[in-house]
Design an enzyme around this catalytic site. Structure first.
Site, mmCIF file in Angstrom:
data_model
loop_
_atom_site.group_PDB
_atom_site.id
_atom_site.type_symbol
_atom_site.label_atom_id
_atom_site.label_comp_id
_atom_site.label_asym_id
_atom_site.label_seq_id
_atom_site.Cartn_x
_atom_site.Cartn_y
_atom_site.Cartn_z
ATOM 1 N N CYS A 95 0.856 -1.193 0.000
ATOM 2 C CA CYS A 95 0.000 0.000 0.000
ATOM 3 C C CYS A 95 0.891 1.241 0.000
ATOM 4 O O CYS A 95 1.749 1.382 0.872
ATOM 5 C CB CYS A 95 -0.899 -0.005 1.232
ATOM 6 S SG CYS A 95 -1.807 1.532 1.434
ATOM 7 N N CYS A 147 -0.862 6.083 7.048
ATOM 8 C CA CYS A 147 -2.139 5.624 7.599
ATOM 9 C C CYS A 147 -1.948 5.025 8.989
ATOM 10 O O CYS A 147 -2.625 5.399 9.928
ATOM 11 C CB CYS A 147 -2.739 4.586 6.657
ATOM 12 S SG CYS A 147 -4.156 3.705 7.297
ATOM 13 N N GLN A 185 -18.415 -10.416 12.758
ATOM 14 C CA GLN A 185 -16.986 -10.674 12.590
ATOM 15 C C GLN A 185 -16.489 -10.087 11.276
ATOM 16 O O GLN A 185 -17.155 -10.182 10.249
ATOM 17 C CB GLN A 185 -16.726 -12.184 12.628
ATOM 18 C CG GLN A 185 -17.002 -12.794 13.988
ATOM 19 C CD GLN A 185 -15.914 -12.481 14.992
ATOM 20 O OE1 GLN A 185 -14.835 -12.004 14.657
ATOM 21 N NE2 GLN A 185 -16.197 -12.735 16.253
ATOM 22 N N TYR A 223 -20.634 -14.087 26.082
ATOM 23 C CA TYR A 223 -20.146 -13.001 25.215
ATOM 24 C C TYR A 223 -20.536 -13.365 23.773
ATOM 25 O O TYR A 223 -19.689 -13.434 22.886
ATOM 26 C CB TYR A 223 -18.627 -12.818 25.322
ATOM 27 C CG TYR A 223 -18.096 -12.707 26.728
ATOM 28 C CD1 TYR A 223 -17.960 -11.465 27.327
ATOM 29 C CD2 TYR A 223 -17.719 -13.843 27.451
ATOM 30 C CE1 TYR A 223 -17.464 -11.351 28.622
ATOM 31 C CE2 TYR A 223 -17.227 -13.736 28.742
ATOM 32 C CZ TYR A 223 -17.100 -12.488 29.322
ATOM 33 O OH TYR A 223 -16.604 -12.384 30.595
ATOM 34 N N CYS A 277 -9.103 -12.961 21.974
ATOM 35 C CA CYS A 277 -8.461 -12.014 21.054
ATOM 36 C C CYS A 277 -7.299 -11.308 21.740
ATOM 37 O O CYS A 277 -6.775 -10.331 21.216
ATOM 38 C CB CYS A 277 -9.477 -11.016 20.525
ATOM 39 S SG CYS A 277 -10.347 -10.135 21.813
#
Ligand code: SAH
Length: 494
Positions: A106, A112, A323, A352, A448
């Site tokens: 990119c 960014c 997701q 959750y 996560c």
């Protein structure tokens, strides 16, 4: 994608993680170095920090955090901040490139900052994530010789996101632009083609910008609070190809609607155009109801497991949590199902549960599923999705898992198998205590954040559970995030 901060004690970010780190040498040198802001120094990058910045050492051992560097690089750095035992630097040039360094595909990757790891080869990213899981389990959980499966990679590390939100602004010449906010600013840098997003985004964004230009529709200006178009949200169902667009506007009315609709209808897969009004001076993007302009107000997506012959349809509106990487999500859910090892007579808790994505997978193989989630809208979605799929053995409760599960327990309800998929801060200890009392045969933990995972697994192993299987997944390539699925089983009393 779940941005709760780590709040638990003992989980301060670890700044160096490589196992080869010498134990006898303090990581941060005690001696105060004579460095000053704006000095230029040379540093060797020895590791990566939590946020993906390289950790560099100068010749005399001063530690610098330097974005856009890769372990193995030797770099020239401008010091931008000096603290007592460490500082921050800005990469000036790479003097010797690490073997793991690649050219970011990119062109605006550095400006960014959304992809912290684009300058690192994909195999090196995977190795780093696997190492992070191993190290956190060891350092925080005390798990010394745990077998950890090789991380499950993505086929291609780009174009995996099914959701995008682009801010809209004006360039110096008064033309509408869209892209991303540069660094920690609110200056928009034009880039309608984020390489993590789907290829259709480019065409959609350009049509909208062109429509704005043609009809003289101004972009919102954060400083003045004037202008109309604030954000463009795009969602795609990867399995169905359906796309929905939602414009966030600073007002109640969209001018030149017919032209906009005509432009959107031309795009392959376009299923619906919606808008939501947001006239507040806030960083919150979507803060009101989503209203239709044309077509459907939601997309449908399908998640399936071939191995278990399961296919579940989900209706997703612009505001729903869903997701981001459905390809890896499907693999994770399939693994959850495999590890849950259901035979049809179990009560399973999915804690959750979000919009019930895992619950509905489990429901196909269990006697009953109980989903618990704190966000009421998500539970509405979960119930609707159960209905769409004709699933009648799933019940959903709104509330904190650590409050709802003890209440269920008081009503004599227990789980044979529990699945937990908490945000980054991990499970509340009250919930873990309740699970320990409830004695499910198995707990499948979808995490996560390896640090809080390690903390929670430690608690459970001290309370009659055993870690059976650990499988990391790469769900967000080019970023530092890593997902892990763990199976724990209850140690039977003798
Ligand atoms: N299992 C879902 C969602 C996981 S994300 C999926 O696979 O899509 C974690 C979810 O936990 C979020 O939906 C968040 O709203 C919810 N959550 C956060 N704190 C919670 C709590 N204390 N009790 C119950 N749910 C919670």
């Amino acid at each position: 994608m779940r941005s709760q901060k780590q709040e638990m004690k003992g989980l301060e970010p670890e700044n160096g993680r490589r196992s080869e780190r010498s134990e006898s040498r303090p990581f941060f040198q005690e001696k105060k170095m004579e460095y000053r802001k704006n000095d230029t120094v040379t540093a060797d990058i020895i590791d990566l920090g939590q946020d993906g910045a390289g950790i560099g050492r100068t010749e005399d051992g001063y530690t610098l955090f330097i974005k856009d560097t890769v372990p193995g690089d030797r770099v020239e750095v401008l010091i931008i901040k000096v603290k007592k035992s460490y500082g921050y630097g800005k990469l000036k040039q790479v003097l010797k490139a690490s073997p793991d360094r690649v050219d970011p595909p990119c062109p605006v990757a550095r400006q960014c900052g959304g992809c912290q790891l684009q300058m690192m080869s994909y195999p090196a990213q995977l190795a780093m994530k696997e190492e992070k899981v191993r190290n956190d389990l060891k350092r925080i959980g005390g798990f010394e010789n745990l077998e950890i499966q090789a991380i499950v990679p993505m086929e291609s590390p780009f174009r995996y996101r099914n959701k995008a939100q682009f801010p809209v602004g004006m360039d110096r010449d008064g033309n509408p632009i869209t892209g991303f906010y540069a660094g920690r600013t609110h200056t928009i840098i034009s880039n309608p083609d984020c390489l993590l997003g789907c290829p259709e985004n480019w065409e959609i964004l350009n049509e909208i910008l062109d429509w704005m230009k043609n009809s003289r529709i101004p972009a919102y200006n954060e400083e003045t609070g004037k202008g109309l178009i604030r954000h463009i949200l795009i969602r795609k169902g990867f399995a169905t190809g359906e796309i929905i667009v939602c414009l966030i506007i600073n007002g109640e009315r969209i001018p030149a609607r017919d032209e906009l609709v005509a432009r959107m209808r031309k795009i392959d897969g376009m299923t619906g155009l919606t808008y939501s009004s947001n006239t507040s001076r806030t960083n919150v993007i979507l803060n009101g109801p989503v209203k239709p302009i044309w077509g459907q107000e939601y997309i449908t997506d399908i998640l399936e497991s071939r191995a278990f012959v399961i296919s579940v349809r989900y209706q997703i509106s612009p505001a729903s949590f869903y997701q981001i990487n459905p390809v890896q999500t499907q693999r994770i859910y399939e693994k959850v199902l495999e590890l849950a090892d259901l035979h049809g007579n179990e009560t399973v808790m999915d804690l959750y549960c979000g919009i019930g994505t895992i619950s509905l997978f489990l429901a196909r193989k269990a006697k009953k599923v109980i989903g618990v989630e704190i966000v009421p809208r998500a539970i509405e979605d979960a119930r609707r999705n159960a209905q769409i799929n004709g699933i009648e053995n799933a019940e959903f409760y709104v509330g904190k898992a650590e409050e709802v599960v003890p209440e269920l327990e008081q009503h004599g309800i227990r789980a044979d198998v529990a699945v937990v998929d908490p945000p980054r801060k991990g499970c509340d200890e009250k919930l873990l205590q309740t699970l320990v009392r409830m004695k499910p045969e198995r707990i499948v933990y979808v995490s996560c954040d390896p640090a809080t995972l390690a903390r929670d697994l430690k608690y459970l192993t001290e309370n009659a559970f055993r870690v059976e299987y650990v499988q990391p997944y790469d769900q967000f390539s080019e970023t530092v995030h890593v997902e892990t699925v763990v199976l724990m089983s209850r140690v039977k009393e003798k």
